[in-house]
Design a protein around this motif. Sequence first.
Motif, PDB file in Angstrom:
ATOM      1  N   THR A 154       0.838  -1.136   0.031  1.00 31.68           N
ATOM      2  CA  THR A 154      -0.186   0.024   0.222  1.00 31.68           C
ATOM      3  C   THR A 154       0.904   1.147   0.065  1.00 31.68           C
ATOM      4  N   GLU A 155       0.254   2.383  -0.179  1.00 32.31           N
ATOM      5  CA  GLU A 155       0.867   3.775  -0.125  1.00 32.31           C
ATOM      6  C   GLU A 155       1.826   3.848   1.050  1.00 32.31           C
ATOM      7  N   ASP A 156       1.405   3.270   2.297  1.00 32.28           N
ATOM      8  CA  ASP A 156       2.196   3.293   3.480  1.00 32.28           C
ATOM      9  C   ASP A 156       3.025   2.150   3.748  1.00 32.28           C
TER      10      ASP A 156
ATOM     11  N   SER B 160      11.797   0.295   2.548  1.00 27.01           N
ATOM     12  CA  SER B 160      10.768   1.344   3.416  1.00 27.01           C
ATOM     13  C   SER B 160      11.125   1.336   4.953  1.00 27.01           C
TER      14      SER B 160
ATOM     15  N   TYR C 269       9.980   8.422   6.334  1.00 28.89           N
ATOM     16  CA  TYR C 269       8.918   7.222   6.618  1.00 28.89           C
ATOM     17  C   TYR C 269       9.398   6.508   8.020  1.00 28.89           C
TER      18      TYR C 269
ATOM     19  N   LEU D 130       6.800   3.164  -5.567  1.00 26.17           N
ATOM     20  CA  LEU D 130       6.124   3.714  -4.354  1.00 26.17           C
ATOM     21  C   LEU D 130       7.312   4.484  -3.899  1.00 26.17           C
TER      22      LEU D 130
END
Length: 357
Positions: free
Chosen positions: A127-129, A157, A287, A323
């Motif tokens: 997902t985006e996160d 990430s 992030y 992403l």
Amino acid sequence: MAFDIKKLLRPHILSIKPYSSARDEYSGKEGIFLDANENPYSAPTGEAFNRYPDPYQHLIKERLGPIKGVGKEQIFLGNGSDEAIDLLMRAFCVPGKDNVLLLPPTYGMYEVSASINDIAIKRVSLTEDFQLKPKEILEAVDEHTKIIFICSPNNPSGNKMRRSDILAILNGFEGLVVIDEAYVDFSDEPSFTTELNEFPNLLVMQTFSKAWGLANLRIGMAFASAEIIRVLNLIKPPYNISGLTQERVLASLENAEKVKEVVASILKEREVLEKSLKRIPLVQKIYPSHANFLLVKVPAAKEMYDYLTREKIIVRDRSKVTLCDNCLRITVGTQDENRRLLEAMSEFQSLVKTLKP
Ligand SMILES: *Cc1c(COP(=O)(O)O)cnc(C)c1O
């Protein structure tokens, strides 16, 4: 769901006879060893490297088992985690027929290893996160999907995946679920090794390369059922971990409490770095990280990367990755290294300001 390793493995693996090394047949320490065509004299440097090492790294596994809360027979040691990834591909996936499911953005070696072995890749992005999409992942599985690779905390990430999502995948997939926990020591999330007895289709990878500071020695760990570990041991090169590596890893295991101290200082530095990065206007987003690095979004990642490189500060440009548009991945260094990174980023900031009309 029924997990049947015999159905999952490539058929020919079941009939392989293991290479029987000289040291498999006689395990005593004392004796006159004329069985392995070794040199009876030491190396040119005078060091005693003339004998082959223990192919199954028994001493390490004896010490590591209690630290990780797993049995000796549930441990595989490889020449880096990369060896475990490659062996899994070769054990379970028929080239040109089977596939593995990857969840980008993620660690690049899964794709490289699949490609080398001519194994097709299916992808379901995060997902985006950067969280898992368990429903989409399970829907993407077909009859030839053998392995799903989950990286948590994720590279690049830095976040950890929701435990409930991972459990949904473990419950809903009959193939092998690999959870790559290379960064687990930097996270407050407990390892999935506690779930090994619950899920016969689970394999957890960890490494000595990050929290243990032994990247140069090349040694990675895989934890799984004794059944799966037996297969990895069957197909690995006999002496995949050098004696020197085994000796130094053993010494490190004797000082395991030191790892906690090092991890604590890296986490402290990560916090300081994050706070300081927030004060640089060019930094648009940092992030959340459960690892020893930060993924940072800036307006022109390539330019900043080039500037930092000219200043001899090397970070990882991840802008081209799913992403991760305009993102740099920055490893947490020492206090001094981080300070110099921040100085250079601030200099770049003021340069950009003067350049702008
Ligand atoms: C660094 C890293 C590893 C470690 O690989 P080694 O071959 O053990 O050095 C494994 N997985 C991920 C996601 C990593 O980032």
